[in-house]
Design a protein around this motif. Structure first.
Motif, PDB file in Angstrom:
ATOM      1  N   VAL A  24      -6.357   2.836  -5.436  1.00  0.00           N
ATOM      2  CA  VAL A  24      -5.500   2.115  -6.389  1.00  0.00           C
ATOM      3  C   VAL A  24      -4.913   0.859  -5.723  1.00  0.00           C
ATOM      4  O   VAL A  24      -4.949  -0.244  -6.280  1.00  0.00           O
ATOM      5  N   LEU A  25      -4.413   1.046  -4.505  1.00  0.00           N
ATOM      6  CA  LEU A  25      -3.829  -0.108  -3.799  1.00  0.00           C
ATOM      7  C   LEU A  25      -4.878  -1.194  -3.557  1.00  0.00           C
ATOM      8  O   LEU A  25      -4.598  -2.389  -3.684  1.00  0.00           O
ATOM      9  N   ILE A  47      -7.435  -1.979  -5.346  1.00  0.00           N
ATOM     10  CA  ILE A  47      -7.704  -2.751  -6.571  1.00  0.00           C
ATOM     11  C   ILE A  47      -6.562  -3.757  -6.806  1.00  0.00           C
ATOM     12  O   ILE A  47      -6.798  -4.923  -7.103  1.00  0.00           O
ATOM     13  N   PHE A  48      -5.322  -3.297  -6.612  1.00  0.00           N
ATOM     14  CA  PHE A  48      -4.174  -4.208  -6.743  1.00  0.00           C
ATOM     15  C   PHE A  48      -4.276  -5.347  -5.723  1.00  0.00           C
ATOM     16  O   PHE A  48      -3.996  -6.500  -6.026  1.00  0.00           O
ATOM     17  N   ALA A  49      -4.655  -4.988  -4.502  1.00  0.00           N
ATOM     18  CA  ALA A  49      -4.657  -5.963  -3.404  1.00  0.00           C
ATOM     19  C   ALA A  49      -5.639  -7.103  -3.651  1.00  0.00           C
ATOM     20  O   ALA A  49      -5.424  -8.225  -3.179  1.00  0.00           O
ATOM     21  N   LEU A  85     -12.734   5.953  -7.811  1.00  0.00           N
ATOM     22  CA  LEU A  85     -11.859   6.512  -8.843  1.00  0.00           C
ATOM     23  C   LEU A  85     -12.677   7.064 -10.014  1.00  0.00           C
ATOM     24  O   LEU A  85     -12.285   8.022 -10.663  1.00  0.00           O
ATOM     25  N   ILE A 133      -0.517 -13.604   3.380  1.00  0.00           N
ATOM     26  CA  ILE A 133      -0.108 -12.500   2.496  1.00  0.00           C
ATOM     27  C   ILE A 133      -1.279 -11.529   2.296  1.00  0.00           C
ATOM     28  O   ILE A 133      -1.110 -10.309   2.358  1.00  0.00           O
ATOM     29  N   VAL A 135      -1.237  -7.635   3.042  1.00  0.00           N
ATOM     30  CA  VAL A 135      -1.490  -6.645   1.989  1.00  0.00           C
ATOM     31  C   VAL A 135      -2.558  -5.647   2.452  1.00  0.00           C
ATOM     32  O   VAL A 135      -2.404  -4.429   2.301  1.00  0.00           O
ATOM     33  N   GLY A 147      -1.309  -3.378   4.995  1.00  0.00           N
ATOM     34  CA  GLY A 147      -0.535  -2.343   4.303  1.00  0.00           C
ATOM     35  C   GLY A 147      -1.453  -1.241   3.786  1.00  0.00           C
ATOM     36  O   GLY A 147      -1.116  -0.060   3.855  1.00  0.00           O
ATOM     37  N   TYR A 148      -2.632  -1.640   3.294  1.00  0.00           N
ATOM     38  CA  TYR A 148      -3.628  -0.665   2.815  1.00  0.00           C
ATOM     39  C   TYR A 148      -4.012   0.290   3.949  1.00  0.00           C
ATOM     40  O   TYR A 148      -4.052   1.508   3.767  1.00  0.00           O
ATOM     41  N   THR A 178      -6.073  -8.917  -6.088  1.00  0.00           N
ATOM     42  CA  THR A 178      -5.490 -10.072  -6.785  1.00  0.00           C
ATOM     43  C   THR A 178      -5.052 -11.149  -5.772  1.00  0.00           C
ATOM     44  O   THR A 178      -5.146 -12.334  -6.045  1.00  0.00           O
ATOM     45  N   LYS A 237     -15.274   9.965  -7.797  1.00  0.00           N
ATOM     46  CA  LYS A 237     -14.644  10.846  -6.800  1.00  0.00           C
ATOM     47  C   LYS A 237     -15.598  11.177  -5.648  1.00  0.00           C
ATOM     48  O   LYS A 237     -15.466  12.204  -4.981  1.00  0.00           O
ATOM     49  N   LEU A 279      -1.130   2.571   4.704  1.00  0.00           N
ATOM     50  CA  LEU A 279      -0.971   3.617   3.681  1.00  0.00           C
ATOM     51  C   LEU A 279      -1.970   4.750   3.932  1.00  0.00           C
ATOM     52  O   LEU A 279      -1.630   5.922   3.823  1.00  0.00           O
ATOM     53  N   LYS A 320      -7.499   8.530  -3.105  1.00  0.00           N
ATOM     54  CA  LYS A 320      -7.094   8.123  -4.455  1.00  0.00           C
ATOM     55  C   LYS A 320      -6.055   6.991  -4.404  1.00  0.00           C
ATOM     56  O   LYS A 320      -6.218   5.949  -5.036  1.00  0.00           O
ATOM     57  N   ASN A 321      -5.001   7.215  -3.608  1.00  0.00           N
ATOM     58  CA  ASN A 321      -3.931   6.218  -3.572  1.00  0.00           C
ATOM     59  C   ASN A 321      -4.383   4.919  -2.919  1.00  0.00           C
ATOM     60  O   ASN A 321      -3.996   3.829  -3.343  1.00  0.00           O
TER      61      ASN A 321
END
Lengths: 226, 229
Positions: B146-147, B149-151, B67, B119, B123, B126-127, B153, B70, B130, B142-143
Motif C-alpha cells: 500500500v505504501l 503505491i502511495f509513494a 495486493l 523527498i 519516502v 520510509g518504505y 506519486t 497475494k 516500514l 500488505k502494508n
C-alpha cells in the motif's frame, strides 16, 4: 446515501469518544501552542520577517500537533479488540476509513482555528483580511493531511514503534499539501490577495486531495480487512 | 544454463558495456563548450534517475499485483526494485550535487526538482523502514505494498517538477521531450547508451536481492516452525 450515513456514524463515534476524554484534542492543542511559543525564540517575533514566515510556522505547528491526533485514530481501537469489532461490523471499509478521516479532520480544524488567533495575538499579526480564503486553504490542506495521516495510521497501528514510524512516513508524503498550505497562508496573511501565479498552489491542494482520497478509498479494504 | 551463470553473464555484459561507455565518454567525446569536462557526469546522472524511476515504477506495479494475487513473489520483486531504486537515487543525488558544485558553486539548492528528488528518496527509505518494523511477513507485504503505491506519486511529481515549477535545475534537454536542439546528438546518444548498461546492472542487482529475500523468507518460515514445536 448509505455510505454517507455510515461515514457519519463512524465519525460521530470517534468524536463522541474523543470529546468524552478530550485526550488527543488537549494534547494536540497544548503541543501546537508550545511550538508556536518556541518559534519566538528561533526568530525575532517583532520583526517584519515573521509575516513572511507565518504560513511555515503555523503549518509546522499544525503538522506536529496533527500527528498526535492521527497516531491515536486507530490506536484507540486496540484495547478490548475494538478494531476487530469495527472491521466485523456491517460497515464498508471505505466508510470506516472516511469516517475516521472526517473525525480527524474536524479535530485538526479545531486545533487550527484555536491556534490561529493565538498566533495572531502572540506575533501581533492580523489574519482577518482574507478569512474566507484562509478558511478554504485550511479546509483543503487539513483534509489532505488527514487523508494521508489516517491511511498511514491504519498501516502502522499494530507496530510497536507506531509513534516513531507514523511521523517518519507521513511527513514526506504530506509535503505537497504542506508546501501549498504554507505558501498560500503566508500570501493571505502577508498580502491583500492571492496573486495569479499562486493559484497553482490551490490547484495543487485540490489535486492532492482528490488523488489521495481516491487512492485511500480504493485501498481501504486491503488495509483494514486484509 | 543455470540461473547463476545467466546473472554472471548479464553482470559481465553490463561491466564491459560500462567500460566501453567510459572510454567513449572520456576519450572520444570532446568537452562541452560552456561546462567543460564536468558535463560528462550527466552520462551517469540522467541514466541513474531513469533507472531508479523504472525501479520504483516496477515496484508500484509489483505491489499492485501483490495486493491482487497475494503471491509473495510480487512482494519480493517490489522490495528488491525499491532497494536498487534507492541506491540509484543516491547515485543521482550525489552526481547532481557534484555537478552543481562545479557549475553553480553550491552543493545543494532548495529548488523544486532537487527537493522532490530528496523527498522521493526519503519516502522510499520510509518504505524500507516500514518493512523492517513488521514481524509478520503477510502484514509486512500488505502494508508495504500500500505504501509503495502511495509513494509512486512522489516519483511522478519529481519527474514533472521541471514543467510545473520554474527551477534552477535545467529543464528537459532530451529530444524525445523537446523535439531536439537542446543537446548535441552525440552526447544525447551517450546518455541512451549508458542507460541500458545501468539498467542491466540494476536487473542483476534486483535478481540477486530477490534471491536473498526469498531465502530470508524461507529461513523465517523455518524459524517460526521450529519455535512452534
Amino acid at each position: 446515501m448509505k455510505l454517507l450515513r455510515e461515514v457519519c456514524v463512524v465519525a460521530g463515534k470517534d468524536l463522541r469518544s474523543e470529546f468524552r476524554t478530550k485526550e488527543c484534542l488537549n494534547a494536540a492543542l497544548s503541543f501546537a501552542i508550545v511550538i508556536l511559543v518556541l518559534f519566538s525564540f528561533a526568530v525575532d517575533p517583532s520583526s517584519e520577517q515573521i509575516r513572511e514566515m507565518s504560513g511555515g510556522l503555523l503549518w509546522l505547528a499544525f503538522a506536529f500537533a496533527g500527528a498526535l491526533i492521527l497516531n491515536q485514530s486507530f490506536a484507540r481501537e486496540l484495547p478490548n479488540d475494538c478494531l476487530d469489532a469495527l472491521v466485523a461490523s456491517p460497515v464498508s471499509a471505505a466508510a470506516l476509513f472516511l469516517g475516521k478521516a472526517a473525525a480527524n479532520w474536524l479535530l485538526l480544524m479545531i486545533v487550527e482555528l484555536v491556534c490561529l488567533p493565538v498566533f495572531g495575538v502572540l506575533y501581533n499579526m492580523s489574519w482577518l483580511g482574507q478569512w474566507p480564503l484562509l478558511l478554504l486553504v485550511f479546509l483543503l490542506a487539513s483534509w489532505g493531511v488527514t487523508v494521508i495521516g489516517t491511511m498511514f495510521s491504519a498501516l502502522t497501528v499494530n507496530l510497536r514503534l507506531r509513534e516513531l514510524m507514523l511521523p517518519t512516513l507521513i511527513y514526506p508524503m504530506m509535503i505537497p499539501a504542506l508546501m501549498a498550505a504554507m505558501q498560500l497562508t503566508t500570501v493571505l496573511i502577508a498580502t491583500s490577495g492571492v496573486p495569479p501565479e499562486d493559484w497553482i498552489w490551490v490547484r495543487l491542494l485540490v489535486g492532492f486531495d482528490i488523488i489521495f482520497t481516491s487512492l485511500a478509498i480504493a485501498l481501504a479494504e486491503v488495509v483494514l480487512l486484509g | 544454463m543455470t540461473r547463476e551463470r545467466v546473472l554472471y553473464l548479464m553482470g559481465g555484459i553490463s561491466a564491459i558495456w560500462l567500460v566501453r561507455n567510459l572510454y567513449v565518454m572520456l576519450l572520444a567525446l570532446p568537452d562541452e563548450v560552456e561546462q567543460g569536462a564536468i558535463y560528462r557526469i550527466l552520462f551517469f546522472h540522467v541514466p541513474s534517475w531513469f533507472t531508479c524511476f523504472t525501479g520504483f515504477f516496477l515496484a508500484a506495479v509489483a505491489s499492485g499485483l501483490y495486493l491482487k494475487t497475494k503471491n509473495s513473489l510480487w512482494d519480493t520483486l517490489a522490495v528488491a526494485s525499491v532497494e536498487v531504486g534507492v541506491a540509484f537515487t543516491l547515485v543521482g543525488l550525489a552526481t547532481g550535487s557534484i555537478w552543481a558544485r562545479i557549475i553553480w558553486g553550491i552543493w545543494w539548492t532548495w529548488d523544486a526538482r532537487l527537493t522532490w528528488a530528496l523527498i522521493t528518496c526519503l519516502v522510499y527509505m520510509g518504505y524500507l523502514m516500514l518493512r523492517g518494523a513488521f514481524d509478520d511477513p503477510t502484514s509486512r507485504a500488505k502494508n508495504a505494498a500500500v505504501l509503495c503505491i502511495f509513494a509512486f506519486t512522489s516519483v511522478v511529481i519529481t519527474f514533472k517538477a521541471i514543467d510545473w515549477w520554474r527551477t534552477q535545475h535545467p529543464g528537459a534537454v532530451l529530444s524525445i521531450r523537446t523535439g531536439g536542439g537542446r543537446i548535441d546528438p552525440a552526447m544525447e546518444q551517450m546518455i541512451y547508451q549508458n542507460w541500458p548498461a545501468l539498467m542491466l546492472l540494476a536487473a542483476v542487482l534486483v535478481a540477486i536481492r530477490m534471491r536473498q529475500e526469498t531465502m530470508q523468507r524461507e529461513l523465517e518460515a523455518l524459524r517460526r516452525r521450529t519455535h512452534a514445536f
